[in-house]
Write an enzyme that holds these catalytic residues in place. Structure first.
Site, short mmCIF file in Angstrom:
data_model
loop_
_atom_site.label_atom_id
_atom_site.label_comp_id
_atom_site.label_asym_id
_atom_site.label_seq_id
_atom_site.Cartn_x
_atom_site.Cartn_y
_atom_site.Cartn_z
N GLY A 12 0.78 -1.24 0.00
CA GLY A 12 0.00 0.00 0.00
C GLY A 12 0.81 1.28 0.00
NE ARG A 65 -9.38 -14.36 -13.88
CZ ARG A 65 -8.37 -14.27 -13.03
NH1 ARG A 65 -8.33 -13.29 -12.16
NH2 ARG A 65 -7.40 -15.14 -13.06
CB ILE A 92 -6.07 -11.27 -14.47
CG1 ILE A 92 -4.56 -11.32 -14.71
CG2 ILE A 92 -6.84 -11.11 -15.77
CD1 ILE A 92 -4.09 -12.54 -15.48
CG ASN A 107 -2.74 -1.23 -13.00
OD1 ASN A 107 -2.63 -1.42 -11.79
ND2 ASN A 107 -2.04 -1.92 -13.88
CG HIS A 109 2.53 -2.57 -15.22
ND1 HIS A 109 2.21 -3.80 -14.69
CD2 HIS A 109 3.52 -2.80 -16.12
CE1 HIS A 109 2.98 -4.73 -15.24
NE2 HIS A 109 3.78 -4.14 -16.12
CB SER A 136 3.08 2.80 -17.43
OG SER A 136 4.29 2.54 -18.12
CG LEU A 144 -2.37 -8.44 -17.68
CD1 LEU A 144 -3.09 -8.10 -16.39
CD2 LEU A 144 -1.63 -9.76 -17.56
CG ASP A 145 -0.37 -5.00 -16.82
OD1 ASP A 145 -1.10 -4.41 -16.01
OD2 ASP A 145 0.35 -5.97 -16.51
C1 GAR Z 1 4.02 -1.21 -7.16
O1 GAR Z 1 5.37 -1.27 -7.53
C2 GAR Z 1 3.12 -1.28 -8.36
O2 GAR Z 1 3.66 -0.62 -9.48
C3 GAR Z 1 3.06 -2.76 -8.60
O3 GAR Z 1 2.99 -3.33 -7.32
C4 GAR Z 1 3.63 -2.48 -6.39
C5 GAR Z 1 2.67 -2.18 -5.28
O4 GAR Z 1 3.31 -1.55 -4.22
N1 GAR Z 1 1.91 -3.11 -9.38
C6 GAR Z 1 1.85 -4.19 -10.15
O5 GAR Z 1 2.76 -4.96 -10.27
C7 GAR Z 1 0.53 -4.37 -10.88
N2 GAR Z 1 0.57 -5.53 -11.70
P1 GAR Z 1 2.46 -0.87 -3.06
O6 GAR Z 1 1.49 -1.91 -2.54
O7 GAR Z 1 3.48 -0.50 -2.02
O8 GAR Z 1 1.76 0.33 -3.63
#
Ligand code: GAR
Length: 210
Positions: A12, A65, A92, A107, A109, A136, A144-145
């Site tokens: 988070g 899902r 997903i 989102n 990523h 991004s 997906l993404d």
């Molecule tokens: C972040 O690095 C985000 O970009 C990535 O997960 C992490 C979450 O960190 N997201 C993905 O990989 C989405 N597929 P956080 O819980 O500390 O914000």
């Protein structure tokens, strides 16, 4: 203010960055819900200490899902958010379930999309010998993404970098990127149109699909 619901599976820190930006008066938004698929996700503690309502939906309690995602979006809709922000949500999402949220869900990523959709982005950038990496923020679509990219942050890959050093250097940049994009959306200067992302100097009162 723009009503935001967060979907998150873990630590988070990106949600924390949004909270901090709001504290500093840089984000005219209200966090109406944090939803997670993981009951022990630290992001839930964070939300609770900030007085943001939380909800956990455990995927194991749903047939598949599709059933899970429809239930999840039902819960989210009950909080009447204007925008859904996926901040480390590691599932997903079913394309039909997300349809009503087209143009209202973003989102973050950890790659320079369209490079490295999916998992292990840092490892893959290193393995490819890339000299540049980044993160991004994009609108979420069924691919997906693969939805239209709104903004990116970049950093150089240096000799001796490994997955951990790269992730550690990228994270603070993510923490600037996500609040900046949310601020842009809150200002009404950004929307998803039929042809992709619309940036506008003048406030868009009724963006397409909102
Ligand atoms: C972040 O690095 C985000 O970009 C990535 O997960 C992490 C979450 O960190 N997201 C993905 O990989 C989405 N597929 P956080 O819980 O500390 O914000």
């Amino acid at each position: 203010p723009l009503r935001i619901a967060i979907l998150a599976s873990g630590r988070g820190s990106n949600f924390a960055a949004l909270l901090a930006a709001r504290e500093r008066g840089e984000l005219p938004v209200e966090f109406v819900l944090v939803a997670s698929d993981k009951a022990d996700a630290p992001v839930l503690q964070l939300a609770q200490s900030a007085g943001v309502p939380t909800i956990v939906l455990d995927p194991r309690e749903y047939a598949d899902r599709r059933a899970y995602d429809f239930a999840l979006f039902d819960c989210l809709a009950a909080s009447k958010p204007d925008l859904l922000v996926l901040a480390g949500f590691m599932r997903i999402i079913d394309g039909d379930a997300m349809k009503p949220w087209a143009g209202r869900m973003i989102n973050i990523h950890p790659s320079l999309l369209p490079k490295y959709r999916g998992l292990h982005t840092h490892r893959r950038a290193l393995k490819a010998g890339d000299v540049e990496h980044g993160a991004s923020v994009h609108y979420v679509t069924a691919e997906l993404d693969g939805g239209p990219v709104i903004a990116q942050t970049t950093l150089s890959i240096e000799a001796g970098d490994n997955e951990n050093t790269l992730a550690a250097r990228l994270l603070p940049l993510e923490h600037q990127l996500l609040p900046a994009v949310v601020a842009l959306i809150a200002s009404g200067r950004l929307a998803l149109g039929e042809q992709g992302v619309i940036f506008d100097d003048a406030p868009i009162r009724k963006p397409l699909r909102w």
